[in-house]
Enzyme design. Sequence first.
Site, PDB file in Angstrom:
ATOM      1  N   THR A  29       0.839  -1.196   0.000  1.00 12.47           N
ATOM      2  CA  THR A  29       0.000   0.000   0.000  1.00 12.47           C
ATOM      3  C   THR A  29       0.875   1.248   0.000  1.00 12.47           C
ATOM      4  O   THR A  29       1.711   1.414   0.883  1.00 12.47           O
ATOM      5  CB  THR A  29      -0.926  -0.032   1.239  1.00 12.47           C
ATOM      6  OG1 THR A  29      -1.866  -1.087   1.039  1.00 12.47           O
ATOM      7  CG2 THR A  29      -1.652   1.276   1.446  1.00 12.47           C
ATOM      8  N   GLN A 105      -4.746  -7.191  -5.841  1.00 15.05           N
ATOM      9  CA  GLN A 105      -5.077  -7.626  -4.483  1.00 15.05           C
ATOM     10  C   GLN A 105      -6.321  -6.877  -3.999  1.00 15.05           C
ATOM     11  O   GLN A 105      -6.334  -5.646  -3.939  1.00 15.05           O
ATOM     12  CB  GLN A 105      -3.935  -7.377  -3.499  1.00 15.05           C
ATOM     13  CG  GLN A 105      -4.263  -8.014  -2.140  1.00 15.05           C
ATOM     14  CD  GLN A 105      -3.294  -7.696  -1.029  1.00 15.05           C
ATOM     15  OE1 GLN A 105      -3.096  -6.534  -0.706  1.00 15.05           O
ATOM     16  NE2 GLN A 105      -2.692  -8.717  -0.443  1.00 15.05           N
ATOM     17  N   ALA A 182      -5.075 -11.678   4.880  1.00 15.13           N
ATOM     18  CA  ALA A 182      -3.972 -11.621   5.846  1.00 15.13           C
ATOM     19  C   ALA A 182      -3.951 -10.296   6.617  1.00 15.13           C
ATOM     20  O   ALA A 182      -4.799  -9.434   6.442  1.00 15.13           O
ATOM     21  CB  ALA A 182      -2.643 -11.814   5.101  1.00 15.13           C
ATOM     22  N   ASN A 183      -2.939 -10.200   7.482  1.00  7.66           N
ATOM     23  CA  ASN A 183      -2.466  -8.924   8.043  1.00  7.66           C
ATOM     24  C   ASN A 183      -3.462  -8.140   8.896  1.00  7.66           C
ATOM     25  O   ASN A 183      -3.277  -6.950   9.126  1.00  7.66           O
ATOM     26  CB  ASN A 183      -1.940  -8.003   6.930  1.00  7.66           C
ATOM     27  CG  ASN A 183      -0.786  -8.620   6.146  1.00  7.66           C
ATOM     28  OD1 ASN A 183      -0.461  -9.777   6.339  1.00  7.66           O
ATOM     29  ND2 ASN A 183      -0.166  -7.866   5.267  1.00  7.66           N
ATOM     30  N   TYR A 185      -6.798  -7.493   8.316  1.00 10.24           N
ATOM     31  CA  TYR A 185      -7.945  -6.858   7.664  1.00 10.24           C
ATOM     32  C   TYR A 185      -9.194  -7.754   7.784  1.00 10.24           C
ATOM     33  O   TYR A 185      -9.143  -8.806   8.437  1.00 10.24           O
ATOM     34  CB  TYR A 185      -7.576  -6.507   6.216  1.00 10.24           C
ATOM     35  CG  TYR A 185      -6.437  -5.510   6.173  1.00 10.24           C
ATOM     36  CD1 TYR A 185      -6.653  -4.178   6.525  1.00 10.24           C
ATOM     37  CD2 TYR A 185      -5.130  -5.896   5.856  1.00 10.24           C
ATOM     38  CE1 TYR A 185      -5.606  -3.247   6.543  1.00 10.24           C
ATOM     39  CE2 TYR A 185      -4.082  -4.983   5.865  1.00 10.24           C
ATOM     40  CZ  TYR A 185      -4.317  -3.661   6.207  1.00 10.24           C
ATOM     41  OH  TYR A 185      -3.294  -2.753   6.232  1.00 10.24           O
ATOM     42  N   ARG A 233      -4.247 -14.562   0.281  1.00  9.95           N
ATOM     43  CA  ARG A 233      -3.086 -14.290   1.136  1.00  9.95           C
ATOM     44  C   ARG A 233      -3.448 -14.543   2.596  1.00  9.95           C
ATOM     45  O   ARG A 233      -4.519 -14.132   3.067  1.00  9.95           O
ATOM     46  CB  ARG A 233      -2.635 -12.840   0.970  1.00  9.95           C
ATOM     47  CG  ARG A 233      -1.304 -12.567   1.656  1.00  9.95           C
ATOM     48  CD  ARG A 233      -0.778 -11.173   1.362  1.00  9.95           C
ATOM     49  NE  ARG A 233       0.658 -11.208   1.135  1.00  9.95           N
ATOM     50  CZ  ARG A 233       1.529 -10.355   1.696  1.00  9.95           C
ATOM     51  NH1 ARG A 233       1.119  -9.387   2.489  1.00  9.95           N
ATOM     52  NH2 ARG A 233       2.809 -10.465   1.455  1.00  9.95           N
ATOM     53  N   GLY A 305      10.738 -11.127   4.763  1.00 13.07           N
ATOM     54  CA  GLY A 305      12.118 -11.047   5.203  1.00 13.07           C
ATOM     55  C   GLY A 305      13.170 -11.491   4.198  1.00 13.07           C
ATOM     56  O   GLY A 305      14.363 -11.455   4.519  1.00 13.07           O
ATOM     57  N   GLY A 326       8.956  -7.664  -0.600  1.00 18.37           N
ATOM     58  CA  GLY A 326       8.391  -6.361  -0.314  1.00 18.37           C
ATOM     59  C   GLY A 326       9.500  -5.325  -0.269  1.00 18.37           C
ATOM     60  O   GLY A 326       9.861  -4.710  -1.274  1.00 18.37           O
TER      61      GLY A 326
HETATM   62  C1  LIG Z   1       4.799   0.032   2.750  1.00 17.24           C
HETATM   63  C2  LIG Z   1       4.194  -1.323   2.850  1.00 17.24           C
HETATM   64  C3  LIG Z   1       2.878  -1.513   2.463  1.00 17.24           C
HETATM   65  C4  LIG Z   1       2.279  -2.775   2.531  1.00 17.24           C
HETATM   66  N1  LIG Z   1       0.993  -2.948   2.074  1.00 17.24           N
HETATM   67  C5  LIG Z   1       0.470  -4.197   1.976  1.00 17.24           C
HETATM   68  C6  LIG Z   1      -0.767  -4.433   1.295  1.00 17.24           C
HETATM   69  O1  LIG Z   1      -1.401  -3.520   0.762  1.00 17.24           O
HETATM   70  N2  LIG Z   1      -1.216  -5.697   1.250  1.00 17.24           N
HETATM   71  C7  LIG Z   1      -0.526  -6.752   1.815  1.00 17.24           C
HETATM   72  O2  LIG Z   1      -0.973  -7.880   1.736  1.00 17.24           O
HETATM   73  N3  LIG Z   1       0.655  -6.550   2.439  1.00 17.24           N
HETATM   74  C8  LIG Z   1       1.168  -5.307   2.496  1.00 17.24           C
HETATM   75  N4  LIG Z   1       2.415  -5.127   3.066  1.00 17.24           N
HETATM   76  C9  LIG Z   1       3.170  -6.281   3.563  1.00 17.24           C
HETATM   77  C10 LIG Z   1       4.147  -6.774   2.513  1.00 17.24           C
HETATM   78  O3  LIG Z   1       3.452  -7.335   1.404  1.00 17.24           O
HETATM   79  C11 LIG Z   1       5.093  -7.820   3.096  1.00 17.24           C
HETATM   80  O4  LIG Z   1       4.310  -8.864   3.625  1.00 17.24           O
HETATM   81  C12 LIG Z   1       5.994  -7.285   4.196  1.00 17.24           C
HETATM   82  O5  LIG Z   1       6.630  -6.104   3.778  1.00 17.24           O
HETATM   83  C13 LIG Z   1       7.054  -8.318   4.591  1.00 17.24           C
HETATM   84  O6  LIG Z   1       7.796  -8.739   3.458  1.00 17.24           O
HETATM   85  P1  LIG Z   1       9.261  -8.151   3.149  1.00 17.24           P
HETATM   86  O7  LIG Z   1      10.126  -8.527   4.312  1.00 17.24           O
HETATM   87  O8  LIG Z   1       9.682  -8.809   1.866  1.00 17.24           O
HETATM   88  O9  LIG Z   1       9.133  -6.654   3.030  1.00 17.24           O
HETATM   89  C14 LIG Z   1       3.019  -3.872   3.027  1.00 17.24           C
HETATM   90  C15 LIG Z   1       4.339  -3.663   3.434  1.00 17.24           C
HETATM   91  C16 LIG Z   1       4.933  -2.429   3.335  1.00 17.24           C
HETATM   92  C17 LIG Z   1       6.391  -2.266   3.735  1.00 17.24           C
END
Ligand SMILES: Cc1cc2nc3c(=O)[nH]c(=O)nc-3n(C[C@H](O)[C@H](O)[C@H](O)COP(=O)(O)O)c2cc1C
Length: 366
Positions: A29, A105, A182-183, A185, A233, A305, A326
């Site tokens: 996002t 998504q 996920a996360n 929501y 997800r 990660g 990410g």
């Molecule tokens: C700025 C930002 C925005 C994110 N927005 C979403 C999102 O809209 N939907 C989602 O499923 N995860 C979102 N995430 C989570 C990422 O998809 C990812 O799971 C998280 O950054 C961990 O992975 P990474 O270590 O590769 O960054 C977001 C992460 C970041 C850093």
Amino acid sequence: MSANTDSLFTATDINGVSLGNRLAVAPMTRVSANEGGTATETMARYYERFAGGGFGLVVTEGIYTDKAFAQGYFHQPGITDEEQAQAWRPVVDAVHRHGTRFFAQLMHAGAISQGNRFRNATVGPSAVQPKGQQMEFYRGKGAYPMPAAMTEGQIADAVEGFAASAARAVSAGFDGIEIHGANGYLIDQFLTDYANRRDDRWGGDTRRRTTFVRAVFEAVRARVGAAVPVGVRISQGKVNDFTHKWAGGDQDAEAIFGALAEAGASYIHVTEHKVWEPAFEGGRDSLVALARRYAPHVPLIANGGVQDAARAQEVMAAGADIVALGKAALANPDFPNRIRAEQEVSAFDPAILGPIANIKPSELAA
Ligand SMILES: Cc1cc2nc3c(=O)[nH]c(=O)nc-3n(C[C@H](O)[C@H](O)[C@H](O)COP(=O)(O)O)c2cc1C
């Protein structure tokens, strides 16, 4: 001598949609849409950089699905009507120019909405105040308000929002749909024991708490037909409760991944802080291993990660088909091309996401 990274660059497919390699951009996002939720030229340029940088798949940021309670953040993009859907077209075309696949998504924020231009109140499965604090880099502040428990009618409307939005995403040219389960929501709120206190058919034990995600999946599948990839997800942690673990451990993993496999999910996208680590304290298996075990034939995307090729390969060896990045993708929009050329990758600089998480001009520089 450099390591052999060939396994990351083999082709694969999800529900018949071919992908050129195993590296995907995770949904992120970036609150860079117009106030009315239409995608912008800035977003087209931002997403195109990942495609030009060699990623086989890009998943969009969470897109809100209705004009009631779905929107989570001001300047989040939506896909709730034709105007918003058409605004995605140039973004989709920009990604497709490079042969990269682009999945939308779809997200309903539920009780952790902190910026919704359609409503001042929030809803969730139950009237339980969300843990945690609103995110300031998405223009929020303080505690989340108490949500109202959703009525049957509101649940039906939310399901319909996902289905209608999925159809609009397909007509805008997206190659697939990712349902955001996920996360923290809305869908994850239904899955979560402490957020879902319902005693009707939408609540109960873990299997019963999967009723909502199954309803959303089935409605989306019915609307877009069999040919379109529709994935889900899933995570344990939440943006408002990072360290949450499923109380039932392995059994919850079996209930959740098993339900998605049985429903016919085209893929499962698991995300954890460090996706290769054991999912539960005292356990051995990662969420990747558990998804592989309980949904053995479902393509699996793993995220969390991963910052280098060796780790990506380790996650694939544990059972993932595709690895999503990410922060490493933000730091290296050309991560796949760099790996293939045996170049160094840059470390992620959190300054990119401050003070607001919108797309910065420096990210779009040539
Ligand atoms: C700025 C930002 C925005 C994110 N927005 C979403 C999102 O809209 N939907 C989602 O499923 N995860 C979102 N995430 C989570 C990422 O998809 C990812 O799971 C998280 O950054 C961990 O992975 P990474 O270590 O590769 O960054 C977001 C992460 C970041 C850093």
